[in-house]
Design an enzyme around this catalytic site. Structure first.
Site, short mmCIF file in Angstrom:
data_model
loop_
_atom_site.label_atom_id
_atom_site.label_comp_id
_atom_site.label_asym_id
_atom_site.label_seq_id
_atom_site.Cartn_x
_atom_site.Cartn_y
_atom_site.Cartn_z
N ASP A 185 86.38 29.25 40.04
CA ASP A 185 86.08 28.35 38.77
C ASP A 185 86.53 29.59 37.60
O ASP A 185 86.44 30.76 37.77
CB ASP A 185 84.51 28.24 38.64
CG ASP A 185 84.45 27.31 37.06
OD1 ASP A 185 84.98 26.45 36.68
OD2 ASP A 185 83.43 28.25 36.23
N CYS B 56 23.25 48.97 48.35
CA CYS B 56 22.61 49.43 49.67
C CYS B 56 23.48 48.51 50.64
O CYS B 56 24.19 47.78 50.31
CB CYS B 56 21.31 49.17 49.60
SG CYS B 56 20.95 47.32 49.66
#
Length: 817
Positions: free
Chosen positions: A512, A93
């Protein structure tokens, strides 16, 4: 991602990012930044006008987040709390809804809570540092109900969408009230004198009735902004708009009252009012802000598209049951079922099944990748044709996609060094403009048109309006947002605006070798057999099965492509520095270098020429002897990436110097470099020496970008002017780098530099037009060559044009295109 206040750590202290409200121009951002910077304990503060965020690094022992928010509020601006929507269960409710609402509101850190009983939902605004969603759920549970996270579009994007809707409504109301006034104005132009003008519209009381709601209802935001700015000792765009429109409105009001007191409202011929000036200016500014907000929203399309990649739910196996859960409820360690055609919801490891997975969102590679038991999968990739059971390893903010979004958000929210220039100008611009407007009005009133107050007023209003610094404030951040967003779509993640700016200055690239120029995984490349090839492969493969050396793994993997079933050795011995010895099917097998063969008395003179040739090609050659006699040779190499040669060629065409660095011997390094088209090689460099090589080049005056993927590359990545980590590499390298190349292809290096160059060009264009617009506009307005409404239109369009120019970056293609 709907985080409005984010916290983390920084080298100087604690970091908070606060979502701001109420800013109207770059001067606002500059004032907030200065105000926060003056707080004791704050080491740095950066405010981004485009993203409406403040990034603050502070000492938590001296100041806290509440003090930061309080300072922002004192300056006349606001901060936004986090919002969440909960789906409630158990309410029966309206009293239940009231109870939950009151219970949530009483919690420390909750700013507001609204419970909708009909929809069974709760919306809660809260401070993340003081209360969490879990705390909210636990509070609801204590009250006797259940709360689940609701899948909704609320958050920052929802708030901005609602703000756009409010701006649209304000524009509609303002336009409807201003159009009759605009009609009366244009009807006075000589070339439109034939237009009929109803007497009603010329009535001063009617014009007052139309202009007043625009001035004080639609324009209320400008008055609030101006008041807050002046109260904190600053000035912003709101001050200019409020001054200009108020002057026109109140002067017209004075003329209206004077007209009524003198003629009693009987006739209004020759009465020159300026209600239309104030109303139309406000309407044009509101329109400009709406167009600007829409355009700014498009600069964050990359973030929205990235967020849209994520799955919303996951099919989780718990306690023997399969259940569909919202992604937010999946935790690390869960077992997740992914059906064909579904998105992989989390990062994890395949426990069961096999399938092809489309990883194009991550790698850019259109061909699906086969995934089997033990393989890693990434969230937001697409499962194509098989069912997979995944063990979740990284979920939520730890997932790869979340990290990508975080990096893009950081880049879009950061401030490039070039923006400081615009900020300094914006900080002093408004007071100078107010002074210029006053000087222009005085010159007109006393010298150009002596005693003509109306003309002097028009001149000052035009100067105030034309000089709004909005375009200047938007010039840099919108370009950074659009550029970094587009870069992310190309698989390039810039960690901040400063890195996006610096990348275009790079003149030297160090690559690299292992894992960057090369694949990073040895492969069997050559088989030279003296005896039967199949016999050589079978015995050599069986002998190497017991070895844990990476080269042995490459040999076994390569041989298994031809011979899937290899025999088990009955004896095995690793000989460090030499090779291995094994017994396979009752036969002695020796695999190793020259020294091993010499030690065992195996004649290999005939093989040395082939061996030297293979080594000259950068390959590792291993001799094979069976039962004491030379039987053949196996060569293994870390092959270069298919894109390496093309990438190096593109970098050289861009005028960049390219070097390769490696710990390998000079001959092997030069062989690999030659295949990639690299002529300069730094060989036999120890891991700790890579950073030193970077610094040597920097000492020569070079601006260096280091590209790597391994843990041993991290110091060099951090030392370089720009560190670029290949995204398929380690997390340590990615953390140390300024730029992450998510697709793992070296062609992304040239794309990153290309994107940086285009973004900086775009920023310079924006700054040129913004500064040029103001520099030309002020003297033209001061000379009386601009009507106030024309100045207002130009001001609105200047901001929009800057944002639209920035949006061109979202259509950029790769540097190869």
């Amino acid at each position: 991602m709907s985080e409005n206040i984010k916290e983390g750590s920084a080298a100087e202290g604690q970091k908070s990012v606060l979502q701001l409200t109420g800013m109207t121009c770059a001067a606002c951002a500059s004032r907030i930044e200065k105000g926060l910077g003056k707080i004791d304990g704050v080491s740095s503060a950066s405010v981004n006008f485009a993203t409406e965020q403040a990034s603050v690094i502070y000492d938590p022992a001296k100041v806290n987040r509440n003090a930061l928010e309080e300072k922002i509020h004192k300056l006349g601006y606001g901060t936004v709390q986090e919002s969440v929507q909960l789906q409630l269960e158990g309410m029966t409710c309206a009293a239940c809804a009231t109870r939950i609402e009151k219970g949530l509101i009483r919690m420390p850190g909750v700013a507001s809570a609204t419970v909708n009983f009909a929809m069974e939902t709760a919306r809660v605004d809260y401070l993340p540092g003081e209360v969490s969603v879990v705390d909210l759920q636990q509070k609801v549970a204590k009250l006797g109900y259940k709360a689940l996270l609701k899948d909704s579009g609320d958050g920052v994007q929802d708030r901005k969408q609602k703000e756009l809707q409010r701006q649209q409504l304000r524009l509609i109301v303002s336009a409807l009230l201003s159009l009759p006034l605009l009609y009366t104005m244009v009807a006075h132009f000589s070339f439109l004198s034939w237009l009929p003008v109803p007497e009603l519209l010329m009535n001063p009381w009617v014009q007052l009735a139309l202009a007043t709601p625009v001035q004080f209802y639609i324009g209320a935001a400008f008055y609030r902004g101006a008041f807050n700015a002046l109260r904190s000792g600053g000035a912003n765009m709101d001050v200019l708009i409020a001054l200009g429109t108020s002057a026109a409105y109140f002067y017209s009001l004075y003329l209206t009252l004077d007209w009524y007191s003198n003629v009693g409202g009987m006739h209004n011929e020759g009465l020159a009012l300026y209600y239309e000036t104030s109303a139309i200016l406000i309407t044009l500014v509101v329109m400009g802000k709406l167009l600007e907000s829409r355009a700014k929203g498009r600069t964050s399309e990359a973030i929205k598209s990235l967020m849209g990649l994520q799955a919303k739910t996951a099919l989780v196996l718990r306690d023997g049951n399969e259940m569909a859960l919202p992604l937010e409820e999946v935790v690390s360690g869960d077992r997740v079922r992914v059906r064909p055609g579904e998105k992989v919801p989390v990062d994890g490891i395949v426990e069961e099944g096999s399938s092809s997975v489309d990883e194009s969102m991550l790698t850019g590679e259109s061909l699906p990748v086969t995934k089997r038991v033990g393989d890693a999968v990434t969230g937001a990739t697409l499962n194509k044709n098989g069912s997979l059971l995944i063990h979740a390893t990284r979920v939520g903010k730890d997932s790869v996609l979340a990290q990508i979004i975080k990096v893009v958000e950081q880049a879009q929210g950061s401030k490039a060094p070039i923006q400081r220039f615009a900020d300094r100008i914006s900080g002093i611009f408004v007071p100078i403009v107010v002074a210029a407007a006053l000087v222009a009005a005085l010159i007109w009133y006393f010298f150009v048109a002596p005693g003509d107050f109306a003309q002097a007023l028009e001149i000052s209003i035009a100067v105030l309006v034309i000089a709004c610094p909005c375009a200047l404030g938007l010039a840099t951040p919108t370009s950074i947002m659009a550029g970094s967003g587009r870069a992310a779509e190309l698989g390039i993640l810039f960690k901040g605006g400063e890195h996006l700016e610096r990348t275009h200055k790079i003149d030297t690239i160090i690559l690299d070798k292992t894992g960057t120029v090369t694949v990073g995984k040895p492969q069997l490349t050559d088989v030279i057999a003296i005896t039967a090839r199949s016999e050589l492969l079978r015995l050599a493969g069986g002998a190497e099965k017991r070895s844990e050396h990476p080269l042995a793994e490459a040999i076994v993997e390569g041989i298994r492509r031809e011979l899937p079933d290899l025999p088990e050795p009955s004896a095995f011995e690793a000989l460090p520095g030499y090779g291995i010895r094994a017994e396979v099917d009752g036969r002695d097998v020796w695999i190793g270098n020259r020294r091993l063969m010499e030690r065992e008395g195996v004649e290999v003179t005939q093989a040395l020429r082939n061996m030297e040739q293979l080594e000259a090609e950068g390959k590792t050659a291993m001799l094979v002897a069976i039962d004491g006699r030379y039987a053949g040779m196996l060569a293994v190499a870390d092959t270069i990436r298919p894109s390496s040669a093309e990438a190096v060629s593109r970098l050289k065409k861009m005028g960049l110097r390219v070097l390769m660095i490696t710990g390998d011997n000079q001959r092997t390094a030069e062989a690999i470099a030659a295949q990639a088209g690299i002529s300069e090689v730094l060989a036999e460099v120890l891991p700790e020496g890579k950073a030193a090589e970077v610094r040597k080049l920097q000492q020569q005056g070079r601006l260096v970008a280091m590209v790597g993927d391994g843990i041993n590359d991290a110091p060099a990545l951090a030392s370089a002017d720009i560190g670029m980590a290949v995204g398929t590499g380690t997390d340590v390298a990615m953390e140390a780098a300024d730029v992450t190349l998510m697709r793992g292809e070296l062609t992304s290096i040239s794309d990153a530099i290309h994107m940086s160059r285009l973004t900086m060009t775009n920023i310079r264009q924006n700054l040129f037009w913004a500064l040029g617009y103001n520099s030309l506009g002020i003297p033209i307005a001061a000379a009386g060559l601009l009507e106030p409404w024309v100045a207002g239109t130009a001001m609105a369009l200047s901001s929009v044009s800057v944002v639209i120019n920035s949006l061109r970056l979202q259509r950029v293609k790769s540097s190869l295109s």
